[in-house]
Write a protein that holds these residues in place. Structure first.
Motif, PDB file in Angstrom:
ATOM      1  N   VAL A  96       0.822  -1.208   0.000  1.00 20.71           N
ATOM      2  CA  VAL A  96       0.000   0.000   0.000  1.00 20.71           C
ATOM      3  C   VAL A  96       0.858   1.260   0.000  1.00 20.71           C
ATOM      4  O   VAL A  96       0.547   2.225  -0.721  1.00 20.71           O
ATOM      5  CB  VAL A  96      -0.965  -0.009   1.208  1.00 20.71           C
ATOM      6  CG1 VAL A  96      -1.733   1.312   1.293  1.00 20.71           C
ATOM      7  CG2 VAL A  96      -1.932  -1.187   1.114  1.00 20.71           C
ATOM      8  N   GLU A  97       1.935   1.279   0.747  1.00 18.79           N
ATOM      9  CA  GLU A  97       2.748   2.484   0.840  1.00 18.79           C
ATOM     10  C   GLU A  97       3.488   2.775  -0.466  1.00 18.79           C
ATOM     11  O   GLU A  97       3.688   3.944  -0.824  1.00 18.79           O
ATOM     12  CB  GLU A  97       3.722   2.393   2.015  1.00 18.79           C
ATOM     13  CG  GLU A  97       3.039   2.409   3.371  1.00 18.79           C
ATOM     14  CD  GLU A  97       2.025   3.543   3.512  1.00 18.79           C
ATOM     15  OE1 GLU A  97       2.387   4.707   3.219  1.00 18.79           O
ATOM     16  OE2 GLU A  97       0.869   3.273   3.908  1.00 18.79           O
ATOM     17  N   VAL A 100       2.299   2.008  -3.445  1.00 18.54           N
ATOM     18  CA  VAL A 100       1.248   2.544  -4.311  1.00 18.54           C
ATOM     19  C   VAL A 100       0.909   3.975  -3.916  1.00 18.54           C
ATOM     20  O   VAL A 100       0.658   4.828  -4.782  1.00 18.54           O
ATOM     21  CB  VAL A 100       0.002   1.641  -4.267  1.00 18.54           C
ATOM     22  CG1 VAL A 100      -1.171   2.286  -4.998  1.00 18.54           C
ATOM     23  CG2 VAL A 100       0.311   0.280  -4.880  1.00 18.54           C
ATOM     24  N   ARG A 101       0.940   4.260  -2.627  1.00 17.18           N
ATOM     25  CA  ARG A 101       0.680   5.634  -2.182  1.00 17.18           C
ATOM     26  C   ARG A 101       1.706   6.598  -2.781  1.00 17.18           C
ATOM     27  O   ARG A 101       1.363   7.694  -3.243  1.00 17.18           O
ATOM     28  CB  ARG A 101       0.723   5.697  -0.652  1.00 17.18           C
ATOM     29  CG  ARG A 101       0.259   7.048  -0.073  1.00 17.18           C
ATOM     30  CD  ARG A 101       0.456   7.119   1.440  1.00 17.18           C
ATOM     31  NE  ARG A 101      -0.109   5.987   2.129  1.00 17.18           N
ATOM     32  CZ  ARG A 101      -1.406   5.867   2.453  1.00 17.18           C
ATOM     33  NH1 ARG A 101      -2.247   6.844   2.120  1.00 17.18           N
ATOM     34  NH2 ARG A 101      -1.848   4.803   3.098  1.00 17.18           N
ATOM     35  N   ALA A 102       2.962   6.195  -2.783  1.00 16.10           N
ATOM     36  CA  ALA A 102       4.019   7.045  -3.344  1.00 16.10           C
ATOM     37  C   ALA A 102       3.852   7.219  -4.849  1.00 16.10           C
ATOM     38  O   ALA A 102       4.045   8.322  -5.385  1.00 16.10           O
ATOM     39  CB  ALA A 102       5.386   6.436  -3.034  1.00 16.10           C
ATOM     40  N   ALA A 104       1.017   6.968  -6.528  1.00 12.06           N
ATOM     41  CA  ALA A 104      -0.189   7.776  -6.764  1.00 12.06           C
ATOM     42  C   ALA A 104       0.105   9.258  -6.649  1.00 12.06           C
ATOM     43  O   ALA A 104      -0.583  10.092  -7.259  1.00 12.06           O
ATOM     44  CB  ALA A 104      -1.278   7.374  -5.775  1.00 12.06           C
ATOM     45  N   ALA A 105       1.160   9.598  -5.901  1.00 10.36           N
ATOM     46  CA  ALA A 105       1.511  11.005  -5.690  1.00 10.36           C
ATOM     47  C   ALA A 105       2.398  11.566  -6.799  1.00 10.36           C
ATOM     48  O   ALA A 105       2.690  12.769  -6.796  1.00 10.36           O
ATOM     49  CB  ALA A 105       2.217  11.162  -4.345  1.00 10.36           C
ATOM     50  N   TRP A 149      -6.299  -4.570   1.756  1.00 14.81           N
ATOM     51  CA  TRP A 149      -5.182  -3.846   1.154  1.00 14.81           C
ATOM     52  C   TRP A 149      -5.334  -3.721  -0.364  1.00 14.81           C
ATOM     53  O   TRP A 149      -4.809  -2.774  -0.953  1.00 14.81           O
ATOM     54  CB  TRP A 149      -3.854  -4.519   1.507  1.00 14.81           C
ATOM     55  CG  TRP A 149      -3.474  -4.375   2.949  1.00 14.81           C
ATOM     56  CD1 TRP A 149      -4.210  -3.797   3.944  1.00 14.81           C
ATOM     57  CD2 TRP A 149      -2.261  -4.819   3.565  1.00 14.81           C
ATOM     58  NE1 TRP A 149      -3.545  -3.850   5.145  1.00 14.81           N
ATOM     59  CE2 TRP A 149      -2.339  -4.478   4.953  1.00 14.81           C
ATOM     60  CE3 TRP A 149      -1.130  -5.490   3.103  1.00 14.81           C
ATOM     61  CZ2 TRP A 149      -1.327  -4.771   5.845  1.00 14.81           C
ATOM     62  CZ3 TRP A 149      -0.109  -5.784   3.997  1.00 14.81           C
ATOM     63  CH2 TRP A 149      -0.208  -5.428   5.357  1.00 14.81           C
ATOM     64  N   ASP A 162      -7.494  -0.754  -0.736  1.00 17.65           N
ATOM     65  CA  ASP A 162      -6.725   0.440  -0.358  1.00 17.65           C
ATOM     66  C   ASP A 162      -5.876   0.924  -1.526  1.00 17.65           C
ATOM     67  O   ASP A 162      -5.796   2.136  -1.789  1.00 17.65           O
ATOM     68  CB  ASP A 162      -5.820   0.131   0.842  1.00 17.65           C
ATOM     69  CG  ASP A 162      -6.596  -0.051   2.145  1.00 17.65           C
ATOM     70  OD1 ASP A 162      -7.785   0.318   2.180  1.00 17.65           O
ATOM     71  OD2 ASP A 162      -6.003  -0.570   3.106  1.00 17.65           O
ATOM     72  N   GLN A 163      -5.248  -0.012  -2.239  1.00 20.18           N
ATOM     73  CA  GLN A 163      -4.423   0.365  -3.386  1.00 20.18           C
ATOM     74  C   GLN A 163      -5.275   0.979  -4.500  1.00 20.18           C
ATOM     75  O   GLN A 163      -4.920   2.006  -5.092  1.00 20.18           O
ATOM     76  CB  GLN A 163      -3.690  -0.859  -3.931  1.00 20.18           C
ATOM     77  CG  GLN A 163      -2.665  -1.457  -2.997  1.00 20.18           C
ATOM     78  CD  GLN A 163      -2.129  -2.764  -3.541  1.00 20.18           C
ATOM     79  OE1 GLN A 163      -1.132  -2.781  -4.255  1.00 20.18           O
ATOM     80  NE2 GLN A 163      -2.809  -3.856  -3.239  1.00 20.18           N
ATOM     81  N   ASP A 172      -8.140   2.455  -4.188  1.00 17.32           N
ATOM     82  CA  ASP A 172      -8.634   3.766  -3.756  1.00 17.32           C
ATOM     83  C   ASP A 172      -7.559   4.836  -3.920  1.00 17.32           C
ATOM     84  O   ASP A 172      -7.860   5.979  -4.304  1.00 17.32           O
ATOM     85  CB  ASP A 172      -9.093   3.705  -2.304  1.00 17.32           C
ATOM     86  CG  ASP A 172     -10.366   2.901  -2.122  1.00 17.32           C
ATOM     87  OD1 ASP A 172     -11.056   2.632  -3.123  1.00 17.32           O
ATOM     88  OD2 ASP A 172     -10.665   2.517  -0.963  1.00 17.32           O
ATOM     89  N   LEU A 173      -6.310   4.487  -3.610  1.00 17.04           N
ATOM     90  CA  LEU A 173      -5.215   5.446  -3.741  1.00 17.04           C
ATOM     91  C   LEU A 173      -5.019   5.866  -5.194  1.00 17.04           C
ATOM     92  O   LEU A 173      -4.796   7.043  -5.488  1.00 17.04           O
ATOM     93  CB  LEU A 173      -3.924   4.845  -3.192  1.00 17.04           C
ATOM     94  CG  LEU A 173      -3.795   4.802  -1.666  1.00 17.04           C
ATOM     95  CD1 LEU A 173      -2.656   3.878  -1.255  1.00 17.04           C
ATOM     96  CD2 LEU A 173      -3.561   6.206  -1.112  1.00 17.04           C
TER      97      LEU A 173
END
Length: 309
Positions: free
Chosen positions: A50-51, A53-55, A57-58, A93, A96-97, A99-100
């Motif tokens: 998830v983290e 993918v968060r990076a 997505a940014a 999770w 979560d990915q 959604d990000l």
């Protein structure tokens, strides 16, 4: 309506192969230094990472992404669920990915890019490849899809909703039809050696898209790593061109970040799209100063028409 100059523009596309947790803030900076117009991510960000993918997505660039099999590592299969490190009754999770990434995730969907006069369409997300339909419950529950035929129809729904006549396909595993040798773009390089391990639903959707009269200059994916498991004598073939001139690019050069003589290098596959046609594709390695230290030409259009004077 786009102008003639818009349609003749050159677009620099970066395809980011299987990440497998190898993503750093410097990767986003490197994309900017490379002058990339559009970034395409072929998935396998990590084991439901998830983290990571968060990076991604940014990343502040026009982009599209698709999920790979590792992105549902603890959710898609019975054996994966048995190894799940989190409480599935309280967390998800995979969702979560998704959604990000939001609309950036084009699995079974599409994203229009008006600035480039093209649409990116995603194939089946979370694909493992191969000719057998896997993870039945996962696809039924998540997408209401039960077999390859329904999967093809789902991809084609996205094609029909595309705003533009030029379509780039983004998959995790590539389509069938690119060869059955172990070194081919989707060839099986584990025992028993050989066989086409591409996605048949993806291939069917591409064929139907051609019949609709859409232009398909590029189909890009990963999953099958460039380093072959059965031999160290050669690498996997990265590029295939079909009779219609569509370029199929496998971007999975893993690991995508490595240390070489004290330098930290990261790779990207760069594609030059001019007037809706792939002119060139290359694999580049970028150092910590964002300089291209090596470039491997994978494809160059040989019959380009000279520009009118």
């Amino acid at each position: 309506m786009s102008s003639q100059s818009d349609r003749n523009q050159t677009i620099k596309i970066a395809v980011i192969g299987d990440v497998h947790d190898a993503w750093e803030a410097e990767d986003g900076q490197a994309l900017k230094h490379l002058g990339v117009d559009l970034a395409l991510f072929v998935g396998d960000f990590g084991n439901e990472s998830v983290e990571v993918v968060r990076a991604i997505a940014a990343v502040d660039l026009p982009k599209a992404a698709i999920m790979g099999n590792h992105d549902a590592w603890y959710s898609a299969s019975d054996w994966g669920r048995k190894k799940c490190p989190y409480d599935r009754t309280k967390e998800d999770w995979v969702q979560d990915q998704l959604d990000l990434l939001g609309e950036t995730h084009v699995g079974y969907s599409k994203l229009d890019f008006p600035a480039f006069n093209l649409t990116v369409v995603g194939s089946r997300p979370f694909s493992w490849g191969g000719s057998s339909w896997k993870n039945e419950q996962f696809y039924r529950d998540r997408y209401g899809v039960n077999d390859f035929q329904e999967s093809t129809a789902k991809i084609l729904e996205a094609v029909h909703s595309a705003a533009y006549e030029t379509v780039i396909f983004l998959g995790h595993c590539g389509p069938t039809g690119l060869g059955d040798r172990p070194e081919d773009p989707c060839g099986r390089d584990w025992m028993p050696i050989g066989g086409d391990y591409g996605d048949p639903d993806f291939a069917a959707a591409i064929a139907q898209t051609h019949l609709l009269g859409k232009a398909v200059p590029l189909v890009t994916f990963g999953h099958m790593h460039h380093n072959l498991r059965h031999t160290k004598e050669r690498l996997r073939t990265s590029v295939y061109e079909d009779v219609k001139g569509t370029i199929y690019l496998n971007a999975a050069n893993v690991p995508r970040i490595k240390q070489v003589e004290g330098a930290r290098l990261r790779n990207f596959s760069l594609v030059s799209l001019q007037a809706g046609v792939v002119e060139q594709a290359s694999l580049v390695w970028v150092n910590q100063d964002f300089e291209v230290v090596s470039e491997q030409l994978m494809y160059r259009k040989t019959n380009a028409v000279a520009e009118a004077v």
